[in-house]
Scaffold this motif. Structure first.
Motif, PDB file in Angstrom:
ATOM      1  N   TYR A1181       1.967 -54.206  60.718  1.00 26.07           N
ATOM      2  CA  TYR A1181       2.356 -53.425  61.886  1.00 26.07           C
ATOM      3  C   TYR A1181       2.096 -51.926  61.698  1.00 26.07           C
ATOM      4  N   ASN A1182       1.819 -51.510  60.468  1.00 28.40           N
ATOM      5  CA  ASN A1182       1.696 -50.093  60.166  1.00 28.40           C
ATOM      6  C   ASN A1182       0.474 -49.853  59.284  1.00 28.40           C
ATOM      7  N   THR A1209       0.958 -56.232  73.167  1.00 27.32           N
ATOM      8  CA  THR A1209       1.074 -55.505  71.899  1.00 27.32           C
ATOM      9  C   THR A1209       1.030 -54.011  72.190  1.00 27.32           C
ATOM     10  N   GLN A1210       2.107 -53.323  71.831  1.00 26.54           N
ATOM     11  CA  GLN A1210       2.196 -51.880  72.066  1.00 26.54           C
ATOM     12  C   GLN A1210       1.769 -51.149  70.797  1.00 26.54           C
ATOM     13  N   GLU A1237      -0.472 -43.763  73.176  1.00 28.09           N
ATOM     14  CA  GLU A1237       0.162 -45.073  73.255  1.00 28.09           C
ATOM     15  C   GLU A1237      -0.621 -45.957  74.198  1.00 28.09           C
ATOM     16  N   THR A1239      -1.252 -50.390  75.437  1.00 28.49           N
ATOM     17  CA  THR A1239      -0.828 -51.786  75.373  1.00 28.49           C
ATOM     18  C   THR A1239      -2.045 -52.688  75.439  1.00 28.49           C
ATOM     19  N   GLU A1262       0.596 -47.684  64.538  1.00 28.57           N
ATOM     20  CA  GLU A1262       1.816 -48.484  64.502  1.00 28.57           C
ATOM     21  C   GLU A1262       1.804 -49.433  65.696  1.00 28.57           C
ATOM     22  N   ASN A1264       4.011 -52.994  67.663  1.00 25.24           N
ATOM     23  CA  ASN A1264       5.211 -53.839  67.683  1.00 25.24           C
ATOM     24  C   ASN A1264       4.883 -55.283  67.349  1.00 25.24           C
ATOM     25  N   LYS A1265       3.582 -55.620  67.322  1.00 27.00           N
ATOM     26  CA  LYS A1265       3.140 -56.947  66.913  1.00 27.00           C
ATOM     27  C   LYS A1265       1.953 -56.773  65.980  1.00 27.00           C
ATOM     28  N   ASP A1891      14.636 -44.744  67.263  1.00 27.32           N
ATOM     29  CA  ASP A1891      13.468 -45.295  66.570  1.00 27.32           C
ATOM     30  C   ASP A1891      13.826 -45.920  65.235  1.00 27.32           C
TER      31      ASP A1891
END
Length: 1934
Positions: A1181-1182, A1209-1210, A1237, A1239, A1262, A1264-1265, A1891
């Motif tokens: 994720y990172n 996926t964000q 940012e 998606t 980064e 979220n998925k 966060d």
């Protein structure tokens, strides 16, 4: 064991005719002692289909690929079923075969003559119902002594398309629980069917002699009324099970009815039952919750695990069971168990060894109104779902309660757009559903949901199991029951997708056309609808989907006057989550059935298909008997303790178990006259090495006599100290198996002038050693003229290979002396000369095993040829140990104490204990003239037994009288032991009182080397040796054993070093091999480049691989078949290359049937590049980007490519500061102040290119998925010359390491570049020994090198190596590769090299120094020149090897892990480089473990802490204040989303305090505590206060009076510990200014020891006795008793140590004190347990202070260095402290754990209060949210002081408002911190970071004159001892 009897067949079955029987369980023939072959089988089983339906047929073919067979046994089994029962039947057996019977006729097929065949096919019929995955297995006999067992076919799965698993079935076992009706009616059964014809049904209750037959038709349901006697009552067991069988599939409803009390349940068929359930009930009102169990098989064992939280209290059979306890129940088939209790049983965990049916409910439940009976049949956990639509029961005004129960910790519930986390397994959450409404909710983990209806006068409550959306059905038939009185108003509640509502039909009528309008289910997406329809009574109804494959849910609900029922009308029963056996990645010796074939670790880990199923090492064990730590090793340290005869020979017997030559070096590195010798051991050879006699230790002394043995492969080493008439021998442990904590063992009484005990210690590295003498034993040691006894431990500093020998001055037994060290040491113990009993005296010695290897079960057999008996000593390593010795129970109170046993010479002995013990067996001294003197051996515990041993019997036979093996094994396994090729036979002895039942053997053995093993690899046994020689000589030693840490924890590292061997000791679970991959091709300067995938199979089977990009316009879809061990190339359309800055559908998905490795490659004339592709499960994720700049040209900009693995996926892309990087997307510009940012949906790609020439390295990605990230340059040059495209797939942040070796690129005319990116701020990097600092995360350094490079860092880094651009165009253009860290090395790689014009290719290897002999490239030993990698840690060497185009395999035969990088170049301008693979293990847990003296803040706090100040059970006390009239108060705050009921009790005290408060969600309540509960003087009192809450709360203790106040945060019970240090403030003035310690026990018989710090003048008086630094105070407390201690003189109690054998709460402070002059006041804090201390702190000044504040720091360990604002201070002993005065922000770090207190100075102006003390939270324990309260009072002023990571405060909120205070830098903090002071009002507050960034919070306040208070707002209380760099050796005895 079940046997297949073949008496009728044996005469016909020649190959099997030699067998007496065949095991149906194991499929093993009794073949005259032969064992099955473990090589790959030449036979295969082929099936005609991959799926089956009930009663369908499958053709099975047994085929000899390269050999014929003479016999076989064939069965079908359920994959993973441990019962090993055959299923289905064979028919029409081919010629030369016969049907057999194991359970049913025809379930086995046998080959019955010697006719050689190559192929046999047979038809198998499936069972009449689905039973799970099927696998065929065969034992095949090639010849009379050659056979293979359990050859397996591929899986044949049940076909779900022909009808899914549901509640229709042919066999049911059920029960009726108790009912709370004044007039109970007969229980009833209702039957329906979906069959097209009548079904015959039989109902039986065998115990009541009841049996009835009836018919169910498709058009008419059937009913059966049973006797009232069927119903259970009370708690207990009964044989009242109901059995229902049917000729076709039926549905069964049970109706339990009575006057005003009725409910029903949908029964589950047998094939859907399970072995694991959770109960769900509702809190009762005056009646009983119920639980029911019915067994389906005899000998069913059920464990009922009570919920760990709540107020569960169950009385059963005269015993009270409470939270977390287990009720065990044994049942036979159709036997019932019922439990009735007033307690809510929700969350009770039901676990069984066989299938059971489970029920829960209530005899007469009340949910808001009328009580009524309720019942549900529970669904097994394996069939729970995650998505639920619920509509309220109709005709009711009170609404419903929806209850969810979890089976997994940290289950997230999503409802109404909010998330609620259910922290614990078995916890529940209630949702209130208004009448007339519908709602949808989901969870991320499976849950069970039950709907409770609030009762009204029109009908009592109802309870229904809510079907999950996943278990909806397409069709069902149901019927409604009769009411006890009156007629039910019946309803069906239907839920379905809104788009499908018109396709739901009931009895041929559209549901849309009847009943109410459809209602939208709130929160559902896609939208679902629900409605109620009325249904007629006593009639069968058919509901179904018409012209649709979608499914619906339906619940039946009926009511009449005071009578209600509800249950599902239909329910799917698919297995939705893990239960039973789930295939899992194999780990050596993991004790798991990884491949679900019913066998555990059946293969040998040797890269061979041992079990013939086509897979290699898929479920394997090591050849060393399932333990990695044992007496075999490559590195040893040892010493020889003193013998009576100093002229004795010192010898080593060194044996090789290896099949290759081993080089062994023996040396004395520190001895005055250095001595060394090198020998070569041939395969399986033993050699004797004689050492100088001067190496024997002398007296009590530190000497340089350590012996160091090292070898190139595993060896076994024995030390022998012998001379005529005297001998002693011991097996030497390898360094890797050594420990840090030991107890010594010897024997006393003895007589003579030299017969004292002795201890030897040799250091494996520089070590600090402490010798702790046991109490009350009279032991005295003298060293350098100083006497040491039980009150004075000895401490030594040993250099590596130095030895310490200690001898006692008096004749006292040294057994139980404890040796503690901060590094690994070897410990030897024994007696210079002793006799055991009477008779001959001799030297005895043994190497001690570390405490962590102690066990609980032992078998001992007598020493053979002994005229007398033997002695046994059993020593506890933990207090309160109970020992069973042959049926006699004995108790040991303290660790290190022991019991002695005297045994007869013919008497074996079994020993077991409840806690680990060490057992020694002593041979008794023999009468003069009889061979054999005393000897000692440590007995292996059964937990450390092995399957095979290589050992040597020392001394030549000419010296012997006799030598013996003593062997212990589980009874029934003794006939398959082989030694040196022969069965072991000997005298057999039963060992009583052992579990499992053990037997022992003794047998003669000759001198020399031997190998012994058990034929079945899973069988382990214990082995030790005994021998006698001429004179008084006897020896005994263990032949070997496992030396695993069998505690449940291990320290990951010690003193800052994680050992390379530990990191890489096992295969990695996640690497570049996989089955699913996503990738993309980022843009190249030349868009005409060819895009290629190289795909290599890595397993033993061929792989079918699909390559798809169907979302793209190219509609790419290709399938390639890759034979085993080969590589195929796949051309990818050029238009799939990304273009510009854009979101595109260019993700490429690779899906393989077996594990493969994927390489992405692009090439064109003059350009080429490659990258290794990660499988999906390895993604993260990172990430950080890597590239190279400066660059020139119009297309030389950096690129980032991202591929999503899931929809929605964000992704956030954050640009590194101060680098000038910017990106433009959709007309917007993004830079360091403006993250981008975006998606993405599944397999969408996003390519980003920077708009100016700047380096994108360090850009953070980064998501979220999980995403795949590729970065590089469109084109670039590195150092001038050719330009080319470079790209690599980035490794996720969690996989970064700290150690690297870099090998130069061959054929380069210039140097190469290295670039290093830091994961965290303040990273120090060492490159070839030179240090560089990187100050911020994402920053980098780079350099130019020509030679080998070693890189290490104190925090994780990412390293890239770049090929420099070449101007002569000889060796290619630039290229980039990510260098694998040593932590991610593997022991084998499969990779491919592309072909091209003039291509030259190499593999660059990096391996541990001295471990390269067994490295093979494509099966050939490597012969290149290895070069040392400078300043590498571990020590590395590297090599460059030329390659040809094609597929390659490089492997280390000894499983040593190494790194591999591929480099190549070709035609002008082309170069490529990529790593050959690496592990992608999540090392974030390792980074916590050690980190060069610094624990990562970021990693520790990356997730929520499991243990903090939130909890449900608390114990506390109020220590004495100077003013006993102070008000005592508790502030209790609810922290969850539900109200909490809290009980506060001190019922043991005369005040009989008992209060109950109800705290609404999100609120705080105060509770006044009686003043008499304040402790008084030095005394034991019953003043413990117990707080018990129904939900998580936070508790603050507070006391206040005019001019005085103080508070402390209270820890929940589960956060408490066993070891503490006190904190206070001194000097102080006044008559009441003494220090205080308060202790509260959580359990009875809590033993507490209080040890006073040396040289501080502290003393305590208790019961007339004075205790000081030489005299610890010990006391025993019962549950909730308190002990307050006050010092008798004005001295600082800080550093006083509190230890307990059970958890205690400790409070420490001062009765009253001043800090720096001015006002005096009481100060107190609850002490944090030692295991929670940290090493990094930020301190914020107290506001409004007219003077400074004080900081006090206590060390956990000796030699602690503390840095305060950059200045270093040394603390030399544990418990010692430093303190200082400060006025500004302070940063504190340390190299070892510390405790930090901040103290408010006394104020003379009385403006801002009196003194106060707070424990400062370490950064390692920060959280991301806090709930706290501020008390109110006259002129009170309050503040919260926050400390957070620098640059991460934007999203901090206080009470929902963004924080606007001024942040100030905390100097010299690590991590970099900032702090702020914020004003507060009285009341409840919440501070949170959106966060999830973690921070610290302290509350400070002051009020009317003389009052100040301060306490932290909370913190994690994680046990950091496992990740500390230090051994907590002081506390292992407690």
């Amino acid at each position: 064991m079940r046997l297949l009897q073949l008496s009728a067949l044996l005469s016909m079955m020649a190959p099997i005719a030699a067998l007496s029987d065949i095991s149906c369980d194991t499929m093993q023939p009794n073949q005259r002692g032969t064992t099955p072959r473990t090589s790959k089988s030449p036979y295969t089983l082929v099936v005609s289909t991959s799926t089956y339906s009930p009663s369908s047929q499958v053709t099975v073919t047994l085929r000899g690929e390269s050999a014929s067979f003479e016999g076989f046994l064939l069965q079908a089994r359920v994959a993973g079923d441990s019962t090993n029962n055959p299923v289905g039947t064979f028919s029409s057996p081919p010629s030369h075969t016969k049907l057999g019977r194991c359970q049913t006729e025809g379930d086995t097929l046998l080959h019955f003559d010697e006719t050689n065949q190559r192929e046999v096919s047979v038809t198998w019929k499936a069972p009449n119902k689905r039973v799970g995955d099927i696998q065929f297995m065969a034992t095949v006999i090639q010849s009379s002594d050659t056979y293979w067992m359990r050859i397996k076919s591929s899986i044949v799965a049940p076909d779900m398309s022909s009808g899914s698993m549901n509640t229709f079935g042919t066999e049911f076992i059920l029960m009726f629980i108790g009912i709370g009706s004044e007039e109970p009616g007969p229980p009833e059964l209702i039957f329906t069917t979906l069959e097209s014809s009548d079904v015959d049904v039989t109902v039986e209750v065998p115990s009541l002699s009841y049996k009835r037959s009836l018919k169910v038709s498709p058009s008419q349901s059937a009913f059966d009324s049973l006797s009232r006697d069927v119903r259970m009552s009370g708690s207990g067991k009964s044989h009242k099970g109901v059995l229902v069988t049917a000729s076709g599939e039926i549905s069964v409803y049970g109706i339990n009815k009575g006057l005003y009390s009725t409910d029903g349940f949908l029964a589950l068929p047998m094939d859907t039952l399970g072995k694991e359930y959770y109960a769900v009930t509702y809190a009762p009102d005056g009646d009983y919750c119920e639980l029911g169990i019915v067994a389906t098989k005899n000998n069913t064992l059920v464990h009922l695990v009570l919920p760990a939280r709540g107020n569960v209290r169950i009385e059963y059979k005269g015993k009270t069971y409470q939270q977390g306890e287990i009720i065990a129940v044994a049942l036979d088939r159709l036997e019932l168990f019922q439990l009735q209790t007033p307690s809510d049983l929700t969350g009770l965990h039901i676990i069984s060894n066989e299938l059971i049916a489970a029920y829960s409910g209530h005899r007469a439940m009340n949910v808001g109104a009328q009580p009524d009976h309720s019942v549900v049949q529970l669904v097994p956990v394996s069939r729970w779902g995650k998505n639920f639509a619920v509509t309220s029961f109709p005709g009711r005004s009170n609404g419903d309660v929806i209850r969810l129960v979890t089976s997994v910790d940290n289950t997230t519930l999503t409802i109404d757009g909010s998330e609620i986390i259910l922290k614990y397994t078995g916890s529940h959450h209630d949702i209130t559903l208004r009448s007339g409404s519908s709602i949808f909710f989901s969870t991320d983990k499976p849950v069970l949901v039950v709907q409770f209806e609030n009762g009204t006068n029109r009908g009592d409550i109802a309870t229904a199991l809510v079907p999950s959306v996943e278990q909806y059905q397409t069709e069902c038939r149901f019927a409604s029951p009769d009411a006890f009185e009156g007629i039910f108003i019946n309803n069906a509640l239907v839920m379905v997708l809104g788009t499908e509502k018109d396709r739901v039909y009931i009895d041929s009528v559209s549901v849309t056309s009847v009943g109410e309008e459809w209602q939208v289910v709130l929160g559902s997406s896609p939208a679902m609808v629900a409605k109620r329809i009325g249904v007629s009574a006593e009639q069968q109804h058919h509901m179904y989907m018409k012209d649709s494959t979608e499914k619906f849910g339906v619940i039946l609900f009926g009511y009449t006057n005071k009578e209600t029922y509800s249950f599902p009308g239909a329910l799917g029963m698919e297995v939705l989550n893990s239960a039973g056996c789930v295939p899992s990645p194999a780990q050596t010796d993991d004790g798991t059935d990884n491949d679900c074939d019913g066998l555990v670790d059946e293969e040998i880990c040797d890269n061979i298909d041992n079990d013939g199923d086509g897979l290699k090492d898929e479920d394997c064990q090591s050849t060393s008997g399932r333990c990695t730590l044992n007496y075999q090793g490559k590195e040893f340290v040892l010493m020889f303790t003193e013998n009576v005869a100093t002229t004795d020979d010192l010898t080593l017997f060194i044996s090789s178990p290896s099949s290759s030559e081993v080089i062994v070096t023996i040396e004395t590195p520190e001895f005055d006259t250095k001595w060394s010798k090198t020998i070569i051991l041939h395969p399986r050879e033993t050699k004797i090495v004689t050492l100088p006699k001067e190496l024997q230790s002398t007296g009590t002394a530190l000497e340089k006599k350590g012996v160091y043995v090292r070898s190139t492969d595993d060896i076994v080493v024995y030390g022998v100290n012998s001379q005529q008439g005297s001998c002693g021998a011991f097996n030497v442990m390898p360094v890797i198996a050594l420990g840090y904590n030991y107890f010594t063992m010897s024997w006393w009484p003895d007589t003579g002038d030299k017969r004292y005990g002795q201890i030897g210690v040799v250091a494996a590295e520089d070590s600090r050693v402490r010798v702790v003498i046991p109490q009350s034993k009279g032991i005295v040691f003298t060293y350098n003229g100083v006497r040491y006894d039980e009150n004075k431990p000895m401490e030594f500093q040993l250099k590596k290979f130095e030895t310490l020998q200690i001898q006692n001055l008096e004749y006292a037994d040294i057994s139980g002396t404890k040796i503690e060290s901060n590094h690994k040491v070897a410990v030897f113990s024994g007696v210079l000369s002793t006799n055991v009993g009477s008779g001959n005296a001799d030297h005895v010695v043994e190497q001690m095993i570390p405490i962590h290897a102690a066990g609980k079960t032992f078998g001992l057999v007598p020493f053979p040829s002994q005229m007398t008996g033997y002695r046994v000593r059993v020593m506890s390593v933990l207090p309160d140990t109970t020992i069973n010795t042959g049926g006699k129970m004995k108790h040991i109170n303290l660790a290190g104490q022991y019991i002695d046993l005297s045994m007869r010479s013919d008497e074996p002995l079994g020993i077991s204990s409840d806690k680990p013990v060490i057992v020694a067996q002593f041979s008794e001294s023999q009468a003069s003239g009889t061979p054999g003197g005393p000897s000692m051996v440590l007995i292996p515990p059964t937990q450390q037994y092995r399957n095979d041993y290589t050992f040597t019997v020392p001394m030549p036979d000419t010296v012997y009288n006799s030598s013996y093996l003593l062997l212990i094994i589980e009874a029934g396994q003794e006939n398959q032991i082989i030694m040196d090729g022969n069965h072991v036979l000997g005298r057999r002895m039963e060992i009583a009182e052992t579990s499992p039942h053990l037997v022992g053997f003794t047998t003669r053995v000759s001198a020399g080397r031997h190998h012994i093993y058990h034929q079945f690899s899973e069988v382990k046994f214990g082995l030790y040796l005994y021998g006698t020689a001429r004179g008084t000589c006897a020896f005994s030693f263990v032949a070997g054993m496992c030396l695993e840490d069998i505690r449940q924890h291990q320290l990951a590292c010690h003193l800052g070093q994680m050992f390379f061997e530990l990191i890489v000791s096992g295969r990695c679970k996640v690497d570049y091999q996989g089955r699913q991959f996503v990738l993309m091709y980022v843009e190249t300067a030349d868009t005409s480049e060819n895009l290629i995938l190289f795909i290599s199979s890595t397993g033993g089977r061929p792989a079918t691989v699909n390559i798809d990009a169907t979302a793209h316009s190219s509609k790419l879809h290709k399938t390639v078949n890759i034979p085993s061990g080969e590589t195929r190339t796949v051309d990818i359309p050029k238009e799939l290359q990304a273009s510009g800055v854009s979101v595109e559908r260019k993700g490429i998905y690779v899906n393989a049937s077996e594990d493969v490795v994927v390489l992405g490659f692009s090439k064109h004339s003059g350009s080429c590049g490659g990258f290794k592709v990660m499988p999906e499960d390895a993604l993260g994720y990172n990430y950080y980007a890597m590239a190279w700049w400066p660059a020139t040209g119009d297309k030389n900009f950096g690129e980032i490519g991202i591929v999503a693995t899931e929809d929605q996926t964000q992704v956030q892309i954050t640009i590194l500061r101060s680098k000038g990087v910017s990106f433009t997307y959709n007309g917007h510009q993004y830079n360091e102040n403006n993250p981008l940012e975006i998606t993405l949906d599944k397999h969408e790609t996003f390519q980003l290119q920077n708009v100016d020439y700047s380096d994108i390295t360090g850009t953070k990605i980064e998501a979220n998925k999980k995403v795949a990230v590729f970065t590089g340059m469109l084109q670039t040059n590195v150092g001038g010359g050719d330009v080319d495209h470079i790209v690599e797939q980035m490794p996720p942040l969690h996989s970064w390491g700290k150690s690297f070796g870099v090998v130069p690129f061959p054929d380069q005319t210039s140097d190469y570049r290295v670039k290093i990116v830091a994961a965290f701020a303040d990273t120090t990097v060492y490159v070839n020994g030179k240090d560089y600092n990187i100050y911020d995360a994402g920053e980098w350094i780079d350099g130019r090198y020509s030679q080998y490079v070693g890189i290490t860092a104190n925090k994780p880094i990412m390293v890239a190596q770049f090929v420099e651009s070449q101007s002569n165009q000889r060796s290619g253009a630039p290229s980039m590769v990510m260098v694998p860290p040593t932590e991610q090395y593997k022991n084998n790689y499969v990779f491919s090299v592309p072909s091209g014009t003039n291509y030259h290719a190499y593999v660059l290897l990096v391996a541990p120094r001295g471990q390269t002999d067994r490295l093979m490239l494509d099966g050939v030993a490597i012969s290149g020149t290895w070069v040392e990698v400078p300043d590498s840690s571990p020590a590395l060497i590297g090599v460059q090897l030329a390659l040809t185009a094609g597929r390659h395999v490089v492997v280390h035969d000894d499983s040593v892990n190494f790194g591999a990088v591929v480099y190549g170049y070709g035609s002008a301008g082309c170069a490529f480089t990529y790593h050959a693979g690496m592990c992608l293990t999540d090392l974030s847990a390792h980074q916590l473990a050690c980190h060069l003296g610094q624990m990562f803040f970021e990693l520790i706090v990356s997730g929520r802490c499991k243990v903090d100040y939130q909890g449900r059970q608390f114990v506390l006390m109020y220590v004495e204040t100077a003013d006993t009239s102070e008000n005592l108060i508790l502030f209790i705050s609810s922290t969850g989303g539900r109200p909490a009921t809290v009980n506060i009790d001190a019922t043991a005290h005369s005040s009989k305090l008992h209060k109950t408060v109800n705290i609404p969600s999100g609120e705080t309540r105060t509770v006044d505590i009686p003043k008499e509960l304040q402790a008084s003087g030095v005394s034991v009192e019953r003043k413990g206060i117990y707080v018990n809450a129904s939900e998580d709360v936070v508790v603050l203790g507070f006391s206040k009076h005019s001019g005085s106040c103080g508070g402390f945060k209270v820890m929940p019970e589960d956060a408490l510990g066993y070891n503490y240090y006190a904190m206070a403030w001194w000097p102080a003035t006044g008559d009441k200014n003494f220090g205080e310690i308060g202790i509260v026990a959580t359990e009875d018989q809590t033993q507490v020891r209080i040890t006073i710090l040396r040289s501080k003048g502290v003393s305590f008086t208790y019961n007339g006795h004075q205790y000081n630094e030489n005299n610890p105070l010990e006391i025993t407390l019962d549950k909730h008793e308190t002990f307050q201690l006050q010092n008798v003189k004005y001295s600082d109690i800080t550093g006083t140590k509190i230890e307990a054998n059970k958890k205690v709460a400790v409070f420490s402070g001062m009765l009253q004190t001043n800090v720096g002059g001015g006002d005096v006041d009481h100060i107190v804090e609850q002490m944090p347990p030692l295991h929670s201390w940290g090493k990094s702190f930020g301190v914020v000044p107290f506001p409004d202070q007219t003077s400074g504040y004080r900081v006090k720091i206590v060390a956990a360990f000796a030699d602690t260095t503390v840095y305060v604002n950059g200045k270093d201070y040394n603390i030399y002993d544990a418990g010692e402290w430093i303190d200082g005065r400060y006025s500004q922000y302070v940063g504190v770090t340390a190299n070892k754990p510390i405790m930090v207190a901040q103290l408010v100075e006394s104020q003379s102006s009385q403006q801002s209060g009196a003194p106060s003390m707070v424990m400062v939270p370490p950064t390692e324990q920060y959280k991301n949210n806090y709930v706290f309260s501020v008390p109110s009072g006259t002129n009170y002023h309050a503040y919260v002081l926050l400390v957070a990571p620098r640059g991460q405060t934007d999203r901090l909120m206080l009470d929902g408002v963004a924080i606007s205070g001024t942040w100030v830098k905390v100097p010299d903090s690590s991590p970099a911190l900032i702090g702020v002071q914020l004003s507060l009002t009285a009341g409840r507050h919440v501070v949170v970071h959106d966060d999830s960034v973690h921070f610290g919070a302290v509350v400070y306040g002051y009020g009317s004159a003389g009052c100040a208070f301060t306490y932290h707002a909370g913190m994690c209380l994680t046990d950091l001892s496992a990740v500390s760099r230090h051994s907590f050796f002081h506390f292992e005895s407690l």
